[in-house]
Write an enzyme that holds these catalytic residues in place. Sequence first.
Site, PDB file in Angstrom:
ATOM      1  NE  ARG A  69      -2.891   2.408   3.185  1.00 46.21           N
ATOM      2  CZ  ARG A  69      -3.190   2.930   4.369  1.00 46.21           C
ATOM      3  NH1 ARG A  69      -2.762   2.358   5.471  1.00 46.21           N
ATOM      4  NH2 ARG A  69      -3.902   4.024   4.437  1.00 46.21           N
TER       5      ARG A  69
ATOM      6  CE1 TYR B 291       0.662   5.303   6.022  1.00 42.61           C
ATOM      7  CE2 TYR B 291      -0.225   4.846   3.840  1.00 42.61           C
ATOM      8  CZ  TYR B 291      -0.297   5.514   5.043  1.00 42.61           C
ATOM      9  OH  TYR B 291      -1.329   6.387   5.283  1.00 42.61           O
TER      10      TYR B 291
ATOM     11  CB  ALA C  46      -8.744   5.678   8.185  1.00 49.76           C
TER      12      ALA C  46
ATOM     13  CG  HIS D 212      -7.513  10.692  11.128  1.00 50.02           C
ATOM     14  ND1 HIS D 212      -6.494  11.181  11.914  1.00 50.02           N
ATOM     15  CD2 HIS D 212      -6.909   9.897  10.196  1.00 50.02           C
ATOM     16  CE1 HIS D 212      -5.330  10.708  11.467  1.00 50.02           C
ATOM     17  NE2 HIS D 212      -5.558   9.925  10.426  1.00 50.02           N
TER      18      HIS D 212
ATOM     19  CG  ASP E 188     -16.284   7.322  23.967  1.00 52.82           C
ATOM     20  OD1 ASP E 188     -15.650   8.379  24.175  1.00 52.82           O
ATOM     21  OD2 ASP E 188     -17.508   7.305  23.695  1.00 52.82           O
TER      22      ASP E 188
ATOM     23  CD  GLU F 299      -2.943   9.117  17.917  1.00 52.85           C
ATOM     24  OE1 GLU F 299      -3.565   9.581  18.892  1.00 52.85           O
ATOM     25  OE2 GLU F 299      -2.913   9.678  16.814  1.00 52.85           O
TER      26      GLU F 299
ATOM     27  CB  ILE G 175       3.717   4.344   9.343  1.00 50.73           C
ATOM     28  CG1 ILE G 175       3.396   3.009  10.023  1.00 50.73           C
ATOM     29  CG2 ILE G 175       4.881   4.212   8.358  1.00 50.73           C
ATOM     30  CD1 ILE G 175       2.729   1.991   9.110  1.00 50.73           C
ATOM     31  CB  SER G 176       2.745   8.886   7.382  1.00 48.23           C
ATOM     32  OG  SER G 176       1.401   8.966   7.849  1.00 48.23           O
TER      33      SER G 176
ATOM     34  NE  ARG H  98      -0.206  11.195   4.695  1.00 46.92           N
ATOM     35  CZ  ARG H  98      -0.697   9.951   4.701  1.00 46.92           C
ATOM     36  NH1 ARG H  98      -0.490   9.151   5.742  1.00 46.92           N
ATOM     37  NH2 ARG H  98      -1.391   9.518   3.667  1.00 46.92           N
TER      38      ARG H  98
ATOM     39  NE  ARG I  70      -3.904  11.305   5.434  1.00 49.73           N
ATOM     40  CZ  ARG I  70      -4.521  10.185   5.047  1.00 49.73           C
ATOM     41  NH1 ARG I  70      -4.790   9.247   5.925  1.00 49.73           N
ATOM     42  NH2 ARG I  70      -4.860   9.997   3.789  1.00 49.73           N
TER      43      ARG I  70
HETATM   44  C1  DQA Z   1      -1.584   6.104   9.469  1.00 45.88           C
HETATM   45  C2  DQA Z   1      -2.000   7.529   9.109  1.00 45.88           C
HETATM   46  C3  DQA Z   1      -3.499   7.597   8.884  1.00 45.88           C
HETATM   47  O1  DQA Z   1      -3.888   8.922   8.574  1.00 45.88           O
HETATM   48  C4  DQA Z   1      -3.895   6.691   7.727  1.00 45.88           C
HETATM   49  O2  DQA Z   1      -5.294   6.700   7.557  1.00 45.88           O
HETATM   50  C5  DQA Z   1      -3.374   5.313   7.866  1.00 45.88           C
HETATM   51  C6  DQA Z   1      -2.042   5.111   8.425  1.00 45.88           C
HETATM   52  C7  DQA Z   1      -0.054   5.978   9.611  1.00 45.88           C
HETATM   53  O3  DQA Z   1       0.382   5.003  10.225  1.00 45.88           O
HETATM   54  O4  DQA Z   1       0.700   6.816   9.112  1.00 45.88           O
HETATM   55  O5  DQA Z   1      -4.006   4.356   7.429  1.00 45.88           O
HETATM   56  O6  DQA Z   1      -2.156   5.771  10.720  1.00 45.88           O
END
Ligand code: DQA
Length: 138
Positions: free
Chosen positions: A17, A22, A74, A77, A84, A95, A98-99, A104, A108
């Site tokens: 992907r 990523y 995703a 967001h 909750d 939390e 990766i990015s 972005r 996000r």
């Molecule tokens: C993500 C960032 C999110 O915005 C995105 O929807 C993902 C991957 C990341 O690991 O960078 O699916 O969580």
Amino acid sequence: MKLIIINGPNLNLLGKREPEIYGSATFEDYFAELQLQYSEIQLYYYQSNIEGEIINKLHEVGFDFDGIILNAAAYTHTSVGIGDAVKAITTSVIEVHISNVHAREDFRHTSFIAPNAKGVIAGFGLQSYELAIQSFLI
Ligand code: DQA
């Protein structure tokens, strides 16, 4: 020490992907390396594309594990329900992304998890997960 990495939607496609964002490694290969490197830790991995399954897993592990490393992808967001659940459990959640989500699109920049997380790590590629593991060791 018992830690779990929980990955959300589309992260089963890591390696295939959007590799420019990523990377080209699969999570399974990376996870196997982490298990070898941190053999003193009981390290578990769970992935689901389904919001309710992620919530169920948080409930299952969230009262006796020592830490949860959550990349809700995703759902980070959008999901009040996962936010909750993070609030409802007693195990600390980091939390992870990766990015660098803050570099972005605007959508996000919102997280329903961060307000109840112990911390947030984003933008270090797959190494974000390792940094999260290390944060539980200090
Ligand atoms: C993500 C960032 C999110 O915005 C995105 O929807 C993902 C991957 C990341 O690991 O960078 O699916 O969580």
